[in-house]
Write a protein that holds these residues in place. Structure first.
Motif, PDB file in Angstrom:
ATOM      1  N   MET A   1      43.373  37.570  61.354  1.00 53.93           N
ATOM      2  CA  MET A   1      42.750  38.509  60.463  1.00 53.93           C
ATOM      3  C   MET A   1      42.907  38.024  59.028  1.00 53.93           C
ATOM      4  SD  MET A   1      43.150  42.523  60.348  1.00 53.93           S
ATOM      5  CE  MET A   1      42.401  43.468  59.087  1.00 53.93           C
ATOM      6  N   TYR A   2      41.840  38.189  58.271  1.00 54.96           N
ATOM      7  CA  TYR A   2      41.818  37.756  56.881  1.00 54.96           C
ATOM      8  C   TYR A   2      41.791  38.947  55.946  1.00 54.96           C
ATOM      9  CZ  TYR A   2      40.436  33.211  58.631  1.00 54.96           C
ATOM     10  OH  TYR A   2      40.396  32.022  59.286  1.00 54.96           O
ATOM     11  N   PHE A   3      42.302  38.724  54.750  1.00 56.91           N
ATOM     12  CA  PHE A   3      42.134  39.679  53.672  1.00 56.91           C
ATOM     13  C   PHE A   3      41.759  38.873  52.445  1.00 56.91           C
ATOM     14  CE2 PHE A   3      43.841  41.874  49.921  1.00 56.91           C
ATOM     15  CZ  PHE A   3      43.063  43.025  49.982  1.00 56.91           C
ATOM     16  N   ALA A   4      40.730  39.312  51.743  1.00 55.23           N
ATOM     17  CA  ALA A   4      40.311  38.646  50.510  1.00 55.23           C
ATOM     18  C   ALA A   4      40.030  39.705  49.455  1.00 55.23           C
ATOM     19  CB  ALA A   4      39.064  37.803  50.754  1.00 55.23           C
ATOM     20  N   ALA A   5      40.492  39.451  48.256  1.00 54.85           N
ATOM     21  CA  ALA A   5      40.266  40.384  47.159  1.00 54.85           C
ATOM     22  C   ALA A   5      40.070  39.613  45.866  1.00 54.85           C
ATOM     23  CB  ALA A   5      41.452  41.337  47.014  1.00 54.85           C
ATOM     24  N   LEU A   6      39.345  40.247  44.963  1.00 58.87           N
ATOM     25  CA  LEU A   6      39.173  39.714  43.619  1.00 58.87           C
ATOM     26  C   LEU A   6      40.010  40.563  42.671  1.00 58.87           C
ATOM     27  CD1 LEU A   6      35.286  39.331  43.449  1.00 58.87           C
ATOM     28  CD2 LEU A   6      36.940  37.507  43.684  1.00 58.87           C
ATOM     29  N   LEU A   7      40.768  39.926  41.812  1.00 59.26           N
ATOM     30  CA  LEU A   7      41.486  40.615  40.746  1.00 59.26           C
ATOM     31  C   LEU A   7      40.946  40.084  39.430  1.00 59.26           C
ATOM     32  CD1 LEU A   7      45.265  40.622  41.831  1.00 59.26           C
ATOM     33  CD2 LEU A   7      43.700  42.555  41.722  1.00 59.26           C
ATOM     34  N   ALA A   8      40.306  40.962  38.667  1.00 60.11           N
ATOM     35  CA  ALA A   8      39.733  40.561  37.379  1.00 60.11           C
ATOM     36  C   ALA A   8      40.568  41.174  36.260  1.00 60.11           C
ATOM     37  CB  ALA A   8      38.287  41.040  37.283  1.00 60.11           C
ATOM     38  N   ARG A   9      40.980  40.338  35.317  1.00 55.07           N
ATOM     39  CA  ARG A   9      41.767  40.830  34.184  1.00 55.07           C
ATOM     40  C   ARG A   9      40.819  41.386  33.136  1.00 55.07           C
ATOM     41  NH1 ARG A   9      46.254  37.141  31.407  1.00 55.07           N
ATOM     42  NH2 ARG A   9      44.466  35.790  31.188  1.00 55.07           N
ATOM     43  N   TRP A  14      44.343  44.952  35.249  1.00 54.32           N
ATOM     44  CA  TRP A  14      43.671  44.292  36.360  1.00 54.32           C
ATOM     45  C   TRP A  14      42.778  45.271  37.111  1.00 54.32           C
ATOM     46  CZ3 TRP A  14      43.844  39.127  36.955  1.00 54.32           C
ATOM     47  CH2 TRP A  14      44.867  38.430  36.308  1.00 54.32           C
ATOM     48  N   GLU A  15      41.601  44.807  37.487  1.00 54.79           N
ATOM     49  CA  GLU A  15      40.704  45.571  38.349  1.00 54.79           C
ATOM     50  C   GLU A  15      40.551  44.797  39.647  1.00 54.79           C
ATOM     51  OE1 GLU A  15      36.949  46.391  36.527  1.00 54.79           O
ATOM     52  OE2 GLU A  15      37.856  47.503  34.881  1.00 54.79           O
ATOM     53  N   ALA A  16      40.648  45.507  40.758  1.00 56.81           N
ATOM     54  CA  ALA A  16      40.556  44.859  42.067  1.00 56.81           C
ATOM     55  C   ALA A  16      39.272  45.256  42.759  1.00 56.81           C
ATOM     56  CB  ALA A  16      41.739  45.253  42.931  1.00 56.81           C
ATOM     57  N   SER A  17      38.747  44.325  43.532  1.00 54.82           N
ATOM     58  CA  SER A  17      37.611  44.650  44.391  1.00 54.82           C
ATOM     59  C   SER A  17      37.745  43.859  45.685  1.00 54.82           C
ATOM     60  CB  SER A  17      36.280  44.345  43.699  1.00 54.82           C
ATOM     61  OG  SER A  17      36.200  43.008  43.299  1.00 54.82           O
ATOM     62  N   ASP A  18      37.443  44.557  46.767  1.00 59.53           N
ATOM     63  CA  ASP A  18      37.431  43.926  48.077  1.00 59.53           C
ATOM     64  C   ASP A  18      36.239  42.988  48.085  1.00 59.53           C
ATOM     65  OD1 ASP A  18      37.965  43.322  50.678  1.00 59.53           O
ATOM     66  OD2 ASP A  18      37.331  45.243  51.486  1.00 59.53           O
ATOM     67  N   THR A  19      36.364  41.863  48.684  1.00 53.35           N
ATOM     68  CA  THR A  19      35.242  40.931  48.674  1.00 53.35           C
ATOM     69  C   THR A  19      34.909  40.481  50.086  1.00 53.35           C
ATOM     70  OG1 THR A  19      34.354  38.958  47.628  1.00 53.35           O
ATOM     71  CG2 THR A  19      36.639  38.861  48.287  1.00 53.35           C
ATOM     72  N   GLU A  20      33.647  40.341  50.329  1.00 58.43           N
ATOM     73  CA  GLU A  20      33.135  39.884  51.605  1.00 58.43           C
ATOM     74  C   GLU A  20      32.787  38.406  51.461  1.00 58.43           C
ATOM     75  OE1 GLU A  20      32.562  39.828  55.314  1.00 58.43           O
ATOM     76  OE2 GLU A  20      32.944  41.805  54.462  1.00 58.43           O
ATOM     77  N   LEU A  21      33.375  37.565  52.275  1.00 60.03           N
ATOM     78  CA  LEU A  21      33.181  36.126  52.156  1.00 60.03           C
ATOM     79  C   LEU A  21      32.180  35.564  53.169  1.00 60.03           C
ATOM     80  CD1 LEU A  21      36.855  34.946  51.564  1.00 60.03           C
ATOM     81  CD2 LEU A  21      35.086  35.428  49.871  1.00 60.03           C
ATOM     82  N   ASP A  22      31.521  36.440  53.923  1.00 60.55           N
ATOM     83  CA  ASP A  22      30.599  35.965  54.960  1.00 60.55           C
ATOM     84  C   ASP A  22      29.453  35.121  54.405  1.00 60.55           C
ATOM     85  OD1 ASP A  22      32.122  37.125  56.910  1.00 60.55           O
ATOM     86  OD2 ASP A  22      30.867  38.921  57.083  1.00 60.55           O
ATOM     87  N   ASP A  23      28.988  35.428  53.197  1.00 59.74           N
ATOM     88  CA  ASP A  23      27.873  34.682  52.612  1.00 59.74           C
ATOM     89  C   ASP A  23      28.323  33.524  51.728  1.00 59.74           C
ATOM     90  OD1 ASP A  23      26.047  36.368  53.865  1.00 59.74           O
ATOM     91  OD2 ASP A  23      26.035  37.771  52.176  1.00 59.74           O
ATOM     92  N   VAL A  24      29.626  33.337  51.603  1.00 60.97           N
ATOM     93  CA  VAL A  24      30.181  32.265  50.775  1.00 60.97           C
ATOM     94  C   VAL A  24      30.338  31.023  51.636  1.00 60.97           C
ATOM     95  CG1 VAL A  24      32.181  31.531  49.434  1.00 60.97           C
ATOM     96  CG2 VAL A  24      31.357  33.887  49.260  1.00 60.97           C
ATOM     97  N   GLU A  25      29.640  29.956  51.241  1.00 55.46           N
ATOM     98  CA  GLU A  25      29.704  28.713  52.005  1.00 55.46           C
ATOM     99  C   GLU A  25      30.392  27.568  51.271  1.00 55.46           C
ATOM    100  OE1 GLU A  25      25.830  27.708  53.405  1.00 55.46           O
ATOM    101  OE2 GLU A  25      25.519  29.661  54.337  1.00 55.46           O
ATOM    102  N   LEU A 171      45.506  46.690  43.748  1.00 55.83           N
ATOM    103  CA  LEU A 171      45.168  45.957  44.952  1.00 55.83           C
ATOM    104  C   LEU A 171      45.168  46.877  46.170  1.00 55.83           C
ATOM    105  CD1 LEU A 171      44.533  43.167  46.220  1.00 55.83           C
ATOM    106  CD2 LEU A 171      46.982  42.973  46.664  1.00 55.83           C
ATOM    107  N   GLU A 172      46.124  47.789  46.234  1.00 55.57           N
ATOM    108  CA  GLU A 172      46.217  48.689  47.392  1.00 55.57           C
ATOM    109  C   GLU A 172      44.984  49.569  47.521  1.00 55.57           C
ATOM    110  OE1 GLU A 172      48.249  48.749  50.033  1.00 55.57           O
ATOM    111  OE2 GLU A 172      49.004  46.915  49.127  1.00 55.57           O
ATOM    112  N   THR A 173      44.265  49.808  46.442  1.00 49.88           N
ATOM    113  CA  THR A 173      43.053  50.641  46.532  1.00 49.88           C
ATOM    114  C   THR A 173      41.949  49.960  47.323  1.00 49.88           C
ATOM    115  OG1 THR A 173      42.127  49.832  44.446  1.00 49.88           O
ATOM    116  CG2 THR A 173      43.537  51.796  44.335  1.00 49.88           C
ATOM    117  N   VAL A 174      41.983  48.637  47.423  1.00 47.47           N
ATOM    118  CA  VAL A 174      40.956  47.906  48.168  1.00 47.47           C
ATOM    119  C   VAL A 174      41.459  47.365  49.499  1.00 47.47           C
ATOM    120  CG1 VAL A 174      39.633  47.291  46.125  1.00 47.47           C
ATOM    121  CG2 VAL A 174      41.336  45.695  46.998  1.00 47.47           C
ATOM    122  N   ARG A 175      42.725  47.476  49.748  1.00 48.38           N
ATOM    123  CA  ARG A 175      43.296  46.935  50.982  1.00 48.38           C
ATOM    124  C   ARG A 175      42.976  47.798  52.176  1.00 48.38           C
ATOM    125  NH1 ARG A 175      47.002  42.954  52.829  1.00 48.38           N
ATOM    126  NH2 ARG A 175      47.688  42.156  50.861  1.00 48.38           N
TER     127      ARG A 175
END
Length: 175
Positions: A1-9, A14-25, A171-175
């Motif tokens: 199982m994977y977890f990926a998140a973006l943390l933007a300063r 910091w602002e967190a967002s869950d990210t979907e990597l399915d379209d990232v090649e 981060l916990e808000t997007v986990r």
């Protein structure tokens, strides 16, 4: 199982967002995704973690080239998301060097009269991807995670990094 998140300063922290990597090649796709998370060209961290196997940090600072750290290159190489991070440059290969892919094949070494040992002619290992960490170990130094601390991170590395940044609740808000 994977977890990926973006943390933007941002100016507010910091602002967190869950990210979907399915379209990232490619790494370029990942960098573009990260840049979209910060219109002001602030620092963005992409944190990727595979349960107890490996984690990766990609740091994007504006239009600069991405900086990358992977905790275990060999484990990441067995993952489609890890392959995105393991660029030729990160692994010390010449871009487009197909020989490195051939070297990583598990051949028995007896073709063409070889004696079957695992070393290549130049004395290096036939393993194209090293076991252990690769990349920029100083990637988080200025954010409060030293090289030594980064190398000691383990199973829940993403949470530990977020704690050090003061972004664990975010981060916990997007986990």
């Amino acid at each position: 199982m994977y977890f990926a998140a973006l943390l933007a300063r941002t100016e507010d922290g910091w602002e967190a967002s869950d990210t979907e990597l399915d379209d990232v090649e490619t790494l370029s796709d990942l960098a573009d995704l990260a840049r979209e998370a910060s219109p002001d060209e602030d620092t963005v961290l992409v944190l990727i973690e595979q349960e107890d196997a490996w984690f990766g940090v990609v740091r994007i600072d504006g239009e600069e080239d991405p900086r990358i750290y992977v905790s275990d290159a060999a484990a990441a190489a067995r993952s489609s998301y890890g392959e995105i991070l393991l660029t030729d440059e990160l692994l010390g290969r010449d871009p487009g060097d197909d020989d490195a892919d051939l070297d990583s094949l598990d051949l028995d070494g007896t073709e063409d009269g070889e004696d079957g040992d695992d070393d290549t002619e130049d004395g290096g290992s036939a393993d194209a991807v090293p076991h252990g960490p690769v990349g920029d170990v100083g990637i988080l130094d200025d954010l409060g995670v030293t090289e030594k601390e980064l190398k000691l991170l383990s199973a829940d590395a993403v949470t530990e990094i977020a704690d050090a940044l003061g972004a664990s609740e975010t981060l916990e808000t997007v986990r």
